[in-house]
Design a protein around this motif. Structure first.
Motif, mmCIF file in Angstrom:
data_model
loop_
_atom_site.group_PDB
_atom_site.id
_atom_site.type_symbol
_atom_site.label_atom_id
_atom_site.label_comp_id
_atom_site.label_asym_id
_atom_site.label_seq_id
_atom_site.Cartn_x
_atom_site.Cartn_y
_atom_site.Cartn_z
ATOM 1 N N ALA A 70 -80.258 -31.915 95.663
ATOM 2 C CA ALA A 70 -78.462 -31.561 95.671
ATOM 3 C C ALA A 70 -79.255 -30.123 96.398
ATOM 4 N N ASP A 73 -82.418 -30.290 99.622
ATOM 5 C CA ASP A 73 -81.838 -31.085 100.445
ATOM 6 C C ASP A 73 -82.918 -32.285 100.643
ATOM 7 N N ARG A 87 -75.562 -42.617 87.229
ATOM 8 C CA ARG A 87 -74.541 -42.537 87.674
ATOM 9 C C ARG A 87 -73.285 -42.567 86.509
ATOM 10 N N ALA A 92 -73.669 -36.248 89.193
ATOM 11 C CA ALA A 92 -72.590 -36.388 90.504
ATOM 12 C C ALA A 92 -73.776 -36.394 91.953
ATOM 13 N N LEU A 93 -73.244 -37.393 92.792
ATOM 14 C CA LEU A 93 -73.970 -38.013 93.280
ATOM 15 C C LEU A 93 -74.270 -37.240 94.660
ATOM 16 N N ASP A 94 -73.236 -36.219 94.607
ATOM 17 C CA ASP A 94 -72.819 -35.513 96.048
ATOM 18 C C ASP A 94 -74.043 -34.756 96.673
ATOM 19 N N GLY A 95 -74.015 -34.517 97.627
ATOM 20 C CA GLY A 95 -74.753 -34.037 98.632
ATOM 21 C C GLY A 95 -76.412 -34.936 98.546
ATOM 22 N N ARG A 97 -79.502 -37.134 99.036
ATOM 23 C CA ARG A 97 -80.021 -38.581 99.765
ATOM 24 C C ARG A 97 -80.286 -39.656 98.671
#
Ligand SMILES: [Zn+2]
Ligand SMILES: [Zn+2]
Length: 256
Positions: A70, A73, A87, A92-95, A97
């Motif tokens: 994150a 990127d 998970r 946290a998987l926010d942002g 790829r």
């Protein structure tokens, strides 16, 4: 191709490989700041990393994978099972790829070919990796309870091998770990000891090997000289030829 380790052991694993300008990172089990600091030590900036390959969800491999991805990127490649496990831990998987991969199918990251392969270990869907630039192949294998014919096939005929030498059997069983932990580490879904690594190496086609490095050594239950001696026996070489990855320093760039 060249490769280096940022650190190896139960306090965090991270390795980088570079071929034709493509840098991939394999596991990200150190803290974010420590990963950035050690990348700089190797002359790399985080934004140069094209993909982060994760082997399995254990903290010493995936601890800061999503945070690193994150922050910079970077695409994270991992199996469905590893993703599900991370998970369920609330990572946290926010942002981030994410690219889900199969333990049976090779794929490319720019100029680098990546071959995941399945291994027995006490994780949801663990894989290990062989990386290739088309001319040379590097195999990295840690966190495997026992070798299998599939593992031997994947690791035969490589130019470089980073191989788990987790513990010395006598030091583990004579040491202070609780019995359940000794049984977990020594079991078929735990880790390779020095003799297991020696036997695995002896069973491979070693004719093209230019680098062999012992990795993921336990600081309590192993000694670098024991791991080196075991791998040297399998290779029939001087112990000083065999490399050992350390927790604090990993190992410096090696070229193929
Ligand atoms: Zn591990
Ligand atoms: Zn593990």
């Amino acid at each position: 191709m060249r490769f280096a380790s940022l650190g190896s052991g139960s306090a965090g694993n991270c390795l980088v490989a570079e071929a034709a300008g493509t840098v991939v990172m394999l596991d990200c089990g150190l803290t974010l700041t420590e990963t950035e600091r050690r990348l700089a030590r190797l002359g790399l900036e985080p934004r140069q990393v094209a993909a982060l390959l994760v082997t399995h969800e254990h903290g010493d491999h995936a601890g800061c994978a999503f945070a690193f991805a994150a922050a910079h990127d970077v695409e994270v490649c991992l199996t469905h099972g590893t993703l599900a496990a991370l998970r369920s831990e609330g990572k946290a998987l926010d942002g981030v790829r994410v690219r889900t991969i199969s333990g049976r199918e090779r794929f490319a990251v720019d100029g680098m070919e990546v071959r995941p392969f399945t291994v027995p270990h006490d994780a949801r869907e663990p894989v290990q990796y062989v990386l290739s630039d088309g001319a040379s192949r590097l195999g990295v294998i840690t966190d495997i309870g026992i070798s299998t014919p599939h593992v031997q096939e994947m690791l035969s005929g490589l130019e470089a091998l980073v191989l788990e030498c987790n513990y010395d059997r006598d030091l583990l069983w004579g040491g202070s770990y609780p019995r359940w932990l000794k049984e977990r580490i020594g079991g078929p879904f735990g880790h390779l000891d020095n003799r297991d690594a020696e036997r695995l190496l002896a069973a491979l086609d070693r004719s093209r090997l230019k680098h062999v490095i012992g990795a993921h050594l336990s600081q309590q239950n192993n000694r670098p000289e024991l791991a080196r001696a075991a791998l040297a026996r399998a290779l029939g070489c001087e112990a000083s030829w065999v490399g050992v990855a350390t927790q604090d320093d990993g190992f410096a760039w090696r070229s193929l």
